[in-house]
Design an enzyme around this catalytic site. Sequence first.
Site, PDB file in Angstrom:
ATOM      1  N   ASP A   8      44.434  -3.548-117.198  1.00 19.89           N
ATOM      2  CA  ASP A   8      45.549  -3.074-116.381  1.00 19.89           C
ATOM      3  C   ASP A   8      46.553  -2.425-117.342  1.00 19.89           C
ATOM      4  OD1 ASP A   8      47.353  -2.903-114.129  1.00 19.89           O
ATOM      5  OD2 ASP A   8      48.410  -4.619-114.981  1.00 19.89           O
ATOM      6  N   ASP A  10      50.506  -1.604-116.562  1.00 22.04           N
ATOM      7  CA  ASP A  10      51.857  -2.164-116.487  1.00 22.04           C
ATOM      8  C   ASP A  10      51.823  -3.687-116.622  1.00 22.04           C
ATOM      9  OD1 ASP A  10      53.835   0.157-114.992  1.00 22.04           O
ATOM     10  OD2 ASP A  10      51.671   0.414-114.824  1.00 22.04           O
TER      11      ASP A  10
END
Length: 215
Positions: A8, A10
């Site tokens: 991922d 953020d």
Amino acid sequence: MIQAVLFDLDGTLADTALDLGGALNTLLARHNLPAKSMDEIRTQASHGAAGLLKLGAGITPDHPDYAQWRTEYLDEYDSRYAQDTALFDGVNKLIAELDKRGIKWGIITNKPMRFTDKLVPKLGFVIPPAVVVSGDTCGESKPSVKPMFHACEQIQINPQHTLYVGDAERDIQAGRNAGMKTILAEWGYIAPEDRTETWQPDYRISSPLDLLKLL
């Protein structure tokens, strides 16, 4: 045999909360609403515009003015998306070691391509990602498995030989449902009320470099 590690963005690879929150507070000031603290913002930063607008203004996707608020917010974020964002400590050391071991790495994020395509080159990754899949690359975003399978197709590696690292429940769901091993990034944007024990990741790590102990 792990051949790829996908992340991922953020709250996992990059600390984007200062820019996401700065954009939110600028928007709130424009609407004469009180600013939110960075502690509050961090708990919602992984949930993107929807989570932040709910936090700041109580505006949810079923609100009649949601589309306008979302447009205003994204335009504000567009003006500062890389102003204060930086990689978390240890990320580049981890990526360099993965490369040394012949393990590919890439990004699967729900962030719109509009921002991902501009932000990723500015983050200073020591080795460029082998693949980047944004929230709108496949027409579906996590927790859908579509982005997971698309990333694996692009790098020609079976999901069963892939680790997925993220800080949100949807990351763990998407990775698990795609047949990947999942890792919870405990340094990420996790809210106090999140019951991470129910997410059932395969592993948990408290810093990026801890990943190396699992390989």
